[in-house]
Every structure is written in C-alpha cells, then in structure tokens.
Design an enzyme around this catalytic site. Structure first.
Site, PDB file in Angstrom:
ATOM      1  N   HIS A 129      66.509  34.552  -0.391  1.00  0.00           N
ATOM      2  CA  HIS A 129      67.164  33.235  -0.253  1.00  0.00           C
ATOM      3  C   HIS A 129      68.571  33.235  -0.839  1.00  0.00           C
ATOM      4  CE1 HIS A 129      63.133  30.797   0.121  1.00  0.00           C
ATOM      5  NE2 HIS A 129      63.314  31.696   1.079  1.00  0.00           N
ATOM      6  N   TYR A 143      59.962  35.507  -5.834  1.00  0.00           N
ATOM      7  CA  TYR A 143      59.657  36.417  -4.740  1.00  0.00           C
ATOM      8  C   TYR A 143      59.687  37.875  -5.204  1.00  0.00           C
ATOM      9  CZ  TYR A 143      60.261  32.529  -1.477  1.00  0.00           C
ATOM     10  OH  TYR A 143      60.136  31.340  -0.814  1.00  0.00           O
TER      11      TYR A 143
END
Length: 290
Positions: A88, A95
């Site tokens: 992102h 993540y």
C-alpha cells in the site's frame, strides 16, 4: 481411486495456474504472494507428474528469489534493501510480518534441496527480520501501523520465523537464533532441542538506526525504544480509510513515540483510544483542526 485421480488433476491444474501467474506476474503483489506462498508451494509439490512438478518448482524458486532480490522502486510493494517491506505504498508491518514469516519458513523448507533459495534471497529475509527487531519493542510504534492505529501486532509473532531462517543455511545463523531465544525467553539448555547446540539470548538492540524506506528513525537505550516518524513525496504520512484511522492525518508529522518494553503497549506509552486528541500526536507540529 476415482476421487484420487480427480484430486491429482485438480492439484495439477492449480499448480499450472500458479506457474502461469509466476511467469506473467499477472495479478501478483510481492507481499500478497509472500503471504500465500506456502499454499502455492503445497499445490506445486502435490503434482503427481515428476517432470511438470520439477519444472514448476524451478519457476517457483526463480520467482521467490526475484521477489527477494529485485528491489522495487517508487511506491511498488516488496522487500527493500534496508529491511522494510512495502505494501500500500509504504513499510507496512500489518502485511509484512506475514510475508516475512511465510518466506522464512519456505527458505527452511527448501534448504538442502535443488530448489533452495539463493544466498542473496536469504540475506534479504535476514535484513528484514533484524530491521523489524530494531524498530519494535516488541510492539509496533504508532506511526508505522498504517490504518490500524490501535493494532498491536507484537514482534513475538515472528519468533518462529527467526528460528526457521536461522536453520535455512549450511550453518546455523547465530544472530537470528539468539534473537529467537530472547523472544521466547528460553534458556541455553532449552535451545539444544531447537538448534542442536546451546544458544544464549540476544541482548536488546542498542544505538540509532535511520530506516529511510520507512520514513523513520529508531533510537534504543536499555529497554526503551523511541521512534521518530516522518514522510516525503514517496512515503505517505498516513493510511486513512473512511472507517479506519479517520483522524490519523498527523501520524507521521515528526511524531515521536517512546515505548518501554513489554506489557500492555497502550498503557505503557500513553495511548488511549477514547479521549485521544488526534491533533496532538506526540512530537508533531500540526494545524489544529476542530
């Protein structure tokens, strides 16, 4: 028997789909792939055809090596040279922890085989683990949590990754093994079961680190960590969704988070969701908005 043949064909089909995506890089985010790579490996290894299984595994090996050694540019996701792992458009532990953990287990699983990861790929994973060890205590600093300001994600969840990667090379990596021992609070005698030799606990990091691809710096002394978080045209200030981190616009405006080690992280470094003034993030210079 009929069911077994159907399962074999299904697994072979899934393996073929994975190989196709590896070859074309279609719809694959490096971090998302890393998180699910264990499942992909399972499909490939279940292929009953020796020839197609070997070909698929060589492609898998090549792709994983490329994920860990072809460092991305701009805001692309993936592993960076300084140990940060982007998703992102920024370093994102929410993540990256799962990606690092999954690939560390894969590195151990494939070691001493024709499909072992390259030395450079393993070195990238080690850098990612050691960098994470330095900027967590064991919780993630507020400014590095993306759209989850009240998510803890303790570093302890990577204890198994440190153990696995420590054993992924021809010789035991003592740096990783010692951190594993510290994270699990095991004695040197207990380490024999995991590593075959006595391994002492690592000392907590001490010093200063500039983590440029994370837009942050970490200062450690004793049991305390201070993290300074900034941003620039490549690294966003905050990740804000309509219903998540809605008021977190100043997460990286020079914020400074001082974190004692262990325990309930929110109570230790003074963060309480109810009553928190989002305009007065510690260390920031901001425009006060009602």
């Amino acid at each position: 028997r009929g069911y077994g043949r159907e399962m074999a064909r299904a697994l072979q089909y899934m393996g073929g789909e994975i190989v196709h995506r590896l070859e074309t890089r279609k719809d694959i985010s490096p971090t998302e792939f890393a998180k699910g790579t264990g499942k992909a490996l399972t499909f490939l290894l279940r292929d009953p055809n020796d020839t197609t299984r070997h070909m698929a595994m060589k492609k898998y090996q090549k792709f994983v090596n490329s994920v860990l050694t072809n460092f991305p540019v701009n805001r692309e996701g993936g592993f960076r040279k300084d140990g940060t792992v982007w998703h992102h458009g920024a370093n994102y532990p929410g993540y990256s922890f799962e990606a690092i953990k999954s690939l560390s287990y894969i590195a151990k699983r494939l070691s001493n085989s024709p499909y072992a990861l390259s030395d450079d790929a393993v070195a990238t994973l080690k850098t990612a683990l050691m960098t994470t060890w330095r900027y967590t205590n064991p919780y993630i600093p507020h400014g590095a949590r993306g759209r989850h300001p009240d998510g803890d994600w303790p570093m302890d969840r990577l204890a198994g990754a440190f153990e696995a990667l420590a054993k992924a090379g021809p010789e035991l990596d003592l740096d990783l093994a010692e951190v594993h021992m510290k994270m699990t609070n095991k004695t040197p005698e207990q380490s024999i079961k995991s590593f075959g030799i006595e391994v002492a606990q690592a000392k907590l990091p001490e010093g200063f680190w500039s983590i440029n691809s994370g837009g942050m710096a970490a200062q450690r002394h004793g049991t305390t960590l201070a993290v300074m978080k900034g941003y620039n045209k490549q690294i966003w200030s905050a990740e804000i969704y309509p219903a998540e981190n809605r008021y977190g616009r100043y997460d990286s405006h020079g914020s400074v988070h001082v974190m004692p080690r262990g325990g309930d992280s929110k109570k230790l470094f003074g963060y309480f969701k109810h009553g928190w003034d989002w305009n007065r993030n510690p260390g920031t210079t901001t425009t006060y908005l009602d």
